[in-house]
Design a protein around this motif. Structure first.
Motif, PDB file in Angstrom:
ATOM      1  N   ARG A 161       7.640  25.578  21.302  1.00 58.51           N
ATOM      2  CA  ARG A 161       9.005  25.593  20.770  1.00 58.51           C
ATOM      3  C   ARG A 161       9.085  24.909  19.406  1.00 58.51           C
ATOM      4  O   ARG A 161       9.786  25.371  18.513  1.00 58.51           O
ATOM      5  CB  ARG A 161       9.970  24.913  21.754  1.00 58.51           C
ATOM      6  N   ALA A 162       8.371  23.798  19.256  1.00 52.42           N
ATOM      7  CA  ALA A 162       8.395  23.066  17.984  1.00 52.42           C
ATOM      8  C   ALA A 162       7.854  23.939  16.851  1.00 52.42           C
ATOM      9  O   ALA A 162       8.406  23.941  15.739  1.00 52.42           O
ATOM     10  CB  ALA A 162       7.592  21.781  18.094  1.00 52.42           C
ATOM     11  N   THR A 163       6.806  24.690  17.120  1.00 50.39           N
ATOM     12  CA  THR A 163       6.232  25.591  16.116  1.00 50.39           C
ATOM     13  C   THR A 163       7.234  26.668  15.740  1.00 50.39           C
ATOM     14  O   THR A 163       7.453  26.944  14.558  1.00 50.39           O
ATOM     15  CB  THR A 163       4.930  26.227  16.636  1.00 50.39           C
ATOM     16  N   LEU A 164       7.863  27.282  16.739  1.00 44.85           N
ATOM     17  CA  LEU A 164       8.850  28.329  16.469  1.00 44.85           C
ATOM     18  C   LEU A 164      10.035  27.773  15.682  1.00 44.85           C
ATOM     19  O   LEU A 164      10.540  28.419  14.767  1.00 44.85           O
ATOM     20  CB  LEU A 164       9.327  28.966  17.776  1.00 44.85           C
ATOM     21  N   SER A 165      10.464  26.576  16.023  1.00 47.93           N
ATOM     22  CA  SER A 165      11.569  25.936  15.322  1.00 47.93           C
ATOM     23  C   SER A 165      11.217  25.701  13.850  1.00 47.93           C
ATOM     24  O   SER A 165      12.028  25.964  12.953  1.00 47.93           O
ATOM     25  CB  SER A 165      11.935  24.624  15.997  1.00 47.93           C
ATOM     26  N   GLU A 166      10.011  25.212  13.598  1.00 49.81           N
ATOM     27  CA  GLU A 166       9.563  24.990  12.220  1.00 49.81           C
ATOM     28  C   GLU A 166       9.450  26.305  11.452  1.00 49.81           C
ATOM     29  O   GLU A 166       9.796  26.372  10.274  1.00 49.81           O
ATOM     30  CB  GLU A 166       8.220  24.263  12.212  1.00 49.81           C
ATOM     31  N   LEU A 167       8.983  27.353  12.110  1.00 56.04           N
ATOM     32  CA  LEU A 167       8.890  28.665  11.466  1.00 56.04           C
ATOM     33  C   LEU A 167      10.282  29.203  11.143  1.00 56.04           C
ATOM     34  O   LEU A 167      10.515  29.747  10.060  1.00 56.04           O
ATOM     35  CB  LEU A 167       8.134  29.651  12.360  1.00 56.04           C
ATOM     36  N   ALA A 168      11.207  29.044  12.076  1.00 51.57           N
ATOM     37  CA  ALA A 168      12.565  29.556  11.889  1.00 51.57           C
ATOM     38  C   ALA A 168      13.297  28.816  10.773  1.00 51.57           C
ATOM     39  O   ALA A 168      14.072  29.415  10.025  1.00 51.57           O
ATOM     40  CB  ALA A 168      13.346  29.469  13.198  1.00 51.57           C
ATOM     41  N   GLY A 188      11.861  27.298   8.213  1.00 60.13           N
ATOM     42  CA  GLY A 188      11.123  27.345   6.955  1.00 60.13           C
ATOM     43  C   GLY A 188      10.355  26.072   6.652  1.00 60.13           C
ATOM     44  O   GLY A 188       9.803  25.921   5.571  1.00 60.13           O
ATOM     45  N   LYS A 189      10.297  25.159   7.604  1.00 65.41           N
ATOM     46  CA  LYS A 189       9.572  23.903   7.394  1.00 65.41           C
ATOM     47  C   LYS A 189       8.062  24.097   7.459  1.00 65.41           C
ATOM     48  O   LYS A 189       7.311  23.328   6.884  1.00 65.41           O
ATOM     49  CB  LYS A 189       9.993  22.862   8.429  1.00 65.41           C
ATOM     50  N   ARG A 190       7.627  25.121   8.173  1.00 69.75           N
ATOM     51  CA  ARG A 190       6.192  25.403   8.301  1.00 69.75           C
ATOM     52  C   ARG A 190       5.813  26.440   7.263  1.00 69.75           C
ATOM     53  O   ARG A 190       6.415  27.510   7.191  1.00 69.75           O
ATOM     54  CB  ARG A 190       5.872  25.903   9.702  1.00 69.75           C
ATOM     55  N   VAL A 209       6.992  34.567   0.141  1.00 76.46           N
ATOM     56  CA  VAL A 209       7.176  35.333   1.368  1.00 76.46           C
ATOM     57  C   VAL A 209       7.922  34.449   2.369  1.00 76.46           C
ATOM     58  O   VAL A 209       7.572  33.291   2.575  1.00 76.46           O
ATOM     59  CB  VAL A 209       5.810  35.766   1.954  1.00 76.46           C
ATOM     60  N   HIS A 210       8.969  35.020   2.983  1.00 80.19           N
ATOM     61  CA  HIS A 210       9.759  34.301   3.975  1.00 80.19           C
ATOM     62  C   HIS A 210       9.690  35.028   5.313  1.00 80.19           C
ATOM     63  O   HIS A 210       9.847  36.250   5.374  1.00 80.19           O
ATOM     64  CB  HIS A 210      11.230  34.230   3.556  1.00 80.19           C
ATOM     65  N   LEU A 211       9.463  34.273   6.357  1.00 79.54           N
ATOM     66  CA  LEU A 211       9.516  34.802   7.717  1.00 79.54           C
ATOM     67  C   LEU A 211      10.979  34.853   8.134  1.00 79.54           C
ATOM     68  O   LEU A 211      11.691  33.856   8.026  1.00 79.54           O
ATOM     69  CB  LEU A 211       8.725  33.887   8.657  1.00 79.54           C
ATOM     70  N   GLN A 212      11.441  35.980   8.600  1.00 81.04           N
ATOM     71  CA  GLN A 212      12.846  36.166   8.952  1.00 81.04           C
ATOM     72  C   GLN A 212      13.080  35.932  10.446  1.00 81.04           C
ATOM     73  O   GLN A 212      13.740  36.725  11.112  1.00 81.04           O
ATOM     74  CB  GLN A 212      13.301  37.571   8.559  1.00 81.04           C
TER      75      GLN A 212
END
Length: 72
Positions: free
Chosen positions: A30-37, A39-41, A4-7
């Motif tokens: 912001r760091a969390t959103l960046s990691e989500l965007a 795919g690192k998280r 599953v990938h978050l888009q």
């Protein structure tokens, strides 16, 4: 195996928003959103999904996630 990938990048582009603007709308770091965007998280909290869905007025979860086959 399926993954599953978050888009998030696609959604930000579609809504003409930056990660900083989404941070302001949601209160998510912001760091969390960046990691989500990027795919690192690998995990996302349900609370974050709720906030992103509300901020971007998402009505269909298919807009938020996609499922892909992974090479084994």
């Amino acid at each position: 195996m399926k993954k599953v990938h978050l888009q998030l990048n696609q959604l930000l582009h579609r809504h003409d928003l930056s990660i900083t603007q989404l941070h302001i709308k949601t209160g998510i770091r912001r760091a969390t959103l960046s990691e989500l965007a990027s795919g690192k998280r690998q995990r996302i909290q349900l609370e974050h999904i709720d906030k992103i869905v509300s901020a971007l007025n998402i009505k269909d979860m298919n807009d938020l996630f996609r499922i892909e086959e992974e090479d084994e």
